[in-house]
Design an enzyme around this catalytic site. Structure first.
Site, PDB file in Angstrom:
ATOM      1  CB  ALA A 216      74.036  58.961   5.726  1.00 14.38           C
TER       2      ALA A 216
ATOM      3  CD  GLU B 247      65.668  56.130   4.120  1.00 10.61           C
ATOM      4  OE1 GLU B 247      64.884  56.198   5.076  1.00 10.61           O
ATOM      5  OE2 GLU B 247      66.705  56.828   4.023  1.00 10.61           O
TER       6      GLU B 247
END
Length: 267
Positions: free
Chosen positions: A63, A121
């Site tokens: 992110a 991820e």
């Protein structure tokens, strides 16, 4: 565009394209990635997707903390509305894992650099992972007083030995490509300039197989992983039965007898 795609026959290359931010994802680019993967899922002409990053520094650094604000929506309201996925006030209404998209086709992660946090991820959500020598892998969330929240801990513990996974999770330390290969996080490490060609060659080997069989194998791998052995075997037998009378299975056996390449139709 923050996420670019390229079609090569039945293969889709999905490239995270924010090299100035180490291909980190802000909420808008994360939603764009999700949209491109849904398009891949729903396109009958596409069979395999390769996910990679632009440049040679990063696959995806997770992110983009500089452009991710605190969400305005209360957590309970967002979490208990599972179909409300999007961006509001510069923040995720609800994050979503690639696995939640229920993509029945194979995904290949071509890790061309740092795969950190959400980037790892994404790679863990792929069925196959290959890496360049400069790739690194880590879940540094604990360093920022947070936790991997999009399947990172669960997926990592399933992908590699628990002692290695827990060390990465609790310390936030990274491992390099050689260590990732040693512990089984990636299947291959290849020179950076060969990474996409290697991924394409792997994808073409998959697309040469029976398409229904490929999807059935992915379904079995995902749905039977945590089942007791007897139930897992029962699911295999059911899937074999579903494929038994397909024209592709007949074609495969005929091609083997005639010593030629099979011509599968996905039926």
């Amino acid at each position: 565009m923050a996420v670019e795609t390229e079609r090569i026959d039945e293969i889709l290359i999905v490239r995270i394209n924010r090299p100035e931010a180490f291909n980190a994802l802000d909420p808008e680019s994360m939603m764009l990635l999700r949209e491109k993967l849904i398009e891949f899922r729903d396109d009958p002409e596409l069979a395999v997707a390769i996910i990679t990053g632009t440049g040679d520094r990063a696959f995806c650094a997770g992110a983009d903390l500089k452009h991710t604000t605190a969400p305005a929506t209360p957590f309970a309201a967002a979490h208990l509305a599972p179909y409300e996925v999007g961006v509001r006030d510069g923040a995720y209404v609800r994050a979503i894992t690639i696995s939640e998209l229920a993509i029945p086709k194979p995904l290949i992660a071509a890790v061309n650099g740092h795969a950190l946090g959400g980037g790892l991820e994404i790679a863990l959500d792929c069925d196959l992972r290959i890496a360049a020598p400069n790739a690194t892998f880590g879940l540094p969330e604990a360093r920022w007083a947070s936790v991997p929240a999009v399947g990172g801990a669960s997926q990592l513990l399933r992908a590699i030995p628990s002692a290695v996974a827990m060390k990465m999770l609790l310390t936030g330390d990274r491992i390099d490509a050689a260590e990732a290969h040693r512990v089984g996080l990636v299947s291959d490490v290849v020179p950076g300039h060969e990474l996409i060609d290697t991924a394409l060659a792997l994808a073409r080997r998959i697309t040469a197989n029976g398409p229904l069989a490929v999807r059935a194998i992915k379904t079995l791998a995902l749905r039977s992983f945590d089942l007791p052995l007897t139930q897992s075997i029962a699911m295999e037998q059911l899937m074999w039965g579903l494929l038994r009378d397909t024209s592709d299975r007949t074609e495969g056996r005929r091609a083997f007898s005639e010593r030629r390449d099979p011509r599968y139709r996905g039926a």
